[in-house]
Design a protein around this motif. Structure first.
Motif, PDB file in Angstrom:
ATOM      1  N   VAL A  70      -6.129   4.455 -11.209  1.00 49.92           N
ATOM      2  CA  VAL A  70      -6.573   3.562 -12.292  1.00 49.92           C
ATOM      3  C   VAL A  70      -5.533   3.528 -13.407  1.00 49.92           C
ATOM      4  O   VAL A  70      -5.223   2.473 -13.972  1.00 49.92           O
ATOM      5  CB  VAL A  70      -7.940   4.016 -12.845  1.00 49.92           C
ATOM      6  CG1 VAL A  70      -8.271   3.290 -14.149  1.00 49.92           C
ATOM      7  CG2 VAL A  70      -9.037   3.767 -11.818  1.00 49.92           C
ATOM      8  N   GLU A  71      -4.977   4.702 -13.731  1.00 50.74           N
ATOM      9  CA  GLU A  71      -4.017   4.798 -14.825  1.00 50.74           C
ATOM     10  C   GLU A  71      -2.636   4.274 -14.450  1.00 50.74           C
ATOM     11  O   GLU A  71      -1.845   3.922 -15.323  1.00 50.74           O
ATOM     12  CB  GLU A  71      -3.906   6.257 -15.280  1.00 50.74           C
ATOM     13  CG  GLU A  71      -5.181   6.799 -15.913  1.00 50.74           C
ATOM     14  CD  GLU A  71      -5.140   8.307 -16.131  1.00 50.74           C
ATOM     15  OE1 GLU A  71      -4.083   8.912 -15.848  1.00 50.74           O
ATOM     16  OE2 GLU A  71      -6.153   8.885 -16.573  1.00 50.74           O
ATOM     17  N   ASN A  72      -2.325   4.241 -13.153  1.00 54.23           N
ATOM     18  CA  ASN A  72      -1.008   3.784 -12.687  1.00 54.23           C
ATOM     19  C   ASN A  72      -1.167   2.751 -11.587  1.00 54.23           C
ATOM     20  O   ASN A  72      -0.768   2.978 -10.432  1.00 54.23           O
ATOM     21  CB  ASN A  72      -0.195   4.978 -12.167  1.00 54.23           C
ATOM     22  CG  ASN A  72      -0.069   6.091 -13.189  1.00 54.23           C
ATOM     23  OD1 ASN A  72       0.780   6.053 -14.059  1.00 54.23           O
ATOM     24  ND2 ASN A  72      -0.937   7.090 -13.076  1.00 54.23           N
ATOM     25  N   PRO A  73      -1.794   1.601 -11.896  1.00 54.16           N
ATOM     26  CA  PRO A  73      -2.033   0.592 -10.864  1.00 54.16           C
ATOM     27  C   PRO A  73      -0.725   0.075 -10.266  1.00 54.16           C
ATOM     28  O   PRO A  73       0.267  -0.105 -10.973  1.00 54.16           O
ATOM     29  CB  PRO A  73      -2.782  -0.515 -11.613  1.00 54.16           C
ATOM     30  CG  PRO A  73      -2.416  -0.328 -13.044  1.00 54.16           C
ATOM     31  CD  PRO A  73      -2.223   1.139 -13.225  1.00 54.16           C
ATOM     32  N   ASP A  74      -0.739  -0.129  -8.961  1.00 56.34           N
ATOM     33  CA  ASP A  74       0.410  -0.682  -8.228  1.00 56.34           C
ATOM     34  C   ASP A  74       1.631   0.234  -8.252  1.00 56.34           C
ATOM     35  O   ASP A  74       2.748  -0.218  -8.027  1.00 56.34           O
ATOM     36  CB  ASP A  74       0.792  -2.072  -8.785  1.00 56.34           C
ATOM     37  CG  ASP A  74      -0.382  -3.041  -8.779  1.00 56.34           C
ATOM     38  OD1 ASP A  74      -1.120  -3.034  -7.780  1.00 56.34           O
ATOM     39  OD2 ASP A  74      -0.552  -3.773  -9.751  1.00 56.34           O
TER      40      ASP A  74
END
Length: 414
Positions: A70-74
């Motif tokens: 969630v904190e580092n999408p993609d």
């Protein structure tokens, strides 16, 4: 200038997680880095606590994974769940009141189901099992504490962190920041066999203790679609080999197990296009157990990209969001370290590195009666091509502990 600790002063306990994976064949030697001698670890008897802990640790791993996602999408994701669990367990050992309760809750444990003595003995057994010398798997896990030389650590603290968590303790002069950085960086460089150099650059003032947790692991062993509109060129490794694999129709993914040695294995999970989040949400200890029962061995034509990924996380921020707030607050309670008061965590981060390449991988073995002619071989076996986002787990077989967990979104990005 000498730094003095006062009970009313809020000083900082600096929690630092160092985790690194080395490139592909698994090495494990258990050393006491200060003396260069092999440490003795007696393999404990298998018990229900060890397996219960593995299951709880796995669920913690997937909760943490979803936070990172969630904190580092993609982004690529890679970390060592068992290393973080062990370091937090050690921290809970020296904490009290709500500080301890929150650490245990974040890990997924409560003292009603697992008494404190059983909890710490369980982690002692886990660390001992992972570090126990094996013929093929080389794995080293440990902790080091750099503690201010002006402090008077409790004798119980020194004895128990060494016995339960295989921790080395180094008295340190934190008034000389540059010297401390050099000392810790030298330690990190030695433990990583020179792979990580100069990791700490800006050590904060008022630090009185640093916990370094490390895990040293070496695994033995086209086009890649990043998303619908992006494709990157990466070298692909190609093998025709027997692997345990199956298609999970419930979760819309293909699971392939790769045995790197007698003691370690990797799980590659390839979600169908558009189903990555579905698989991520369903990951749990129960899911791993289901896959373990459904995997079947068979010949596979396998394509896996060569890649190197590294990831660094502000673990302090993430742990606070998960409920571990008091450890970082003014009222933090760490009575198990020293008689002095006012300790709190100031910072925590986690770094992990992985390289997957052809060095050390086994040559594909094919049945004697089968021709290697590609035109004849191709139709005979299922083709599994990891040419889009996939998940990766490296597990220790005996304890089923998740040594490393990650997601490869773009193998061209380190």
């Amino acid at each position: 200038m000498c730094y003095h600790l006062h009970s009313r002063m809020s000083v900082f306990l600096y929690l630092f997680f160092l985790v690194f994976g080395l490139q592909a064949t698994i090495h494990c030697a258990q050393y006491n880095s200060s003396e260069g001698k092999v440490m003795t670890c007696h393999l404990p008897q298998q018990n229900a606590t060890l397996y219960k802990m593995s299951s709880t640790n796995a669920d913690f791993a997937f909760r943490l994974y979803r936070r990172f996602s969630v904190e580092n999408p993609d982004w690529n994701i890679f970390f060592s769940p068992v290393s973080i669990s062990a370091a937090l367990a050690m921290l809970s050992f020296v904490s009290g009141s709500s500080t301890q309760t929150q650490i245990l809750e974040v890990l997924g444990f409560n003292l009603t189901d697992t008494p404190m003595t059983e909890f710490h003995q369980g982690f002692q057994h886990l660390i001992c099992s992972l570090n126990f010398p094996k013929n093929e798997l080389e794995l080293q896990m440990g902790n080091a504490v750099f503690i201010g030389q002006q402090l008077k650590p409790l004798a119980k603290f020194l004895d128990n962190v060494k016995t339960l968590y295989e921790t080395e303790v180094f008295p340190t002069d934190f008034s000389n920041v540059s010297a401390v950085q050099q000392e810790i960086n030298s330690y990190v460089e030695k433990q990583s066999k020179g792979k990580i150099i100069g990791l700490i650059q800006d050590l904060r003032l008022n630090i009185i203790m640093i916990l370094v947790n490390y895990i040293h692991f070496k695994e033995a062993s086209s086009n890649f679609s990043v998303d619908k509109t992006t494709t990157v060129q990466v070298p692909m490794m190609h093998q025709l080999e027997e692997y345990y694999h199956f298609v999970d129709v419930e979760l819309n993914c293909t699971v392939l197990q790769m045995d790197y040695s007698e003691n370690a294995l990797a799980l590659f999970v390839l979600p169908k296009e558009g189903h990555v989040e579905w698989v991520e949400a369903a990951m749990s200890a129960k899911t791993l157990k289901k896959w373990n029962h459904l995997l079947q061995k068979g010949w596979v034509e396998l394509f896996v990209p060569k890649f190197s990924i590294s990831a660094t996380y502000d673990l302090g921020s993430t742990l606070q969001k998960m409920g571990m707030r008091d450890a970082f607050a003014e009222g933090a309670d760490f009575p198990g370290i020293t008689e002095d008061n006012g300790l709190k965590l100031s910072y925590a981060f986690h770094k992990a590195v992985l390289h997957i390449g052809e060095e050390g991988t086994k040559e594909g073995i094919v049945p004697e009666a089968v021709s290697l002619d590609q035109a004849e071989v191709a139709p005979l076996y299922p083709i599994i091509r990891f040419d889009r986002t996939f998940l990766l787990m490296i597990l220790e077989k005996r304890t089923r502990s998740i040594l490393f967990l990650g997601k490869v979104v773009n193998p061209a990005k380190e």
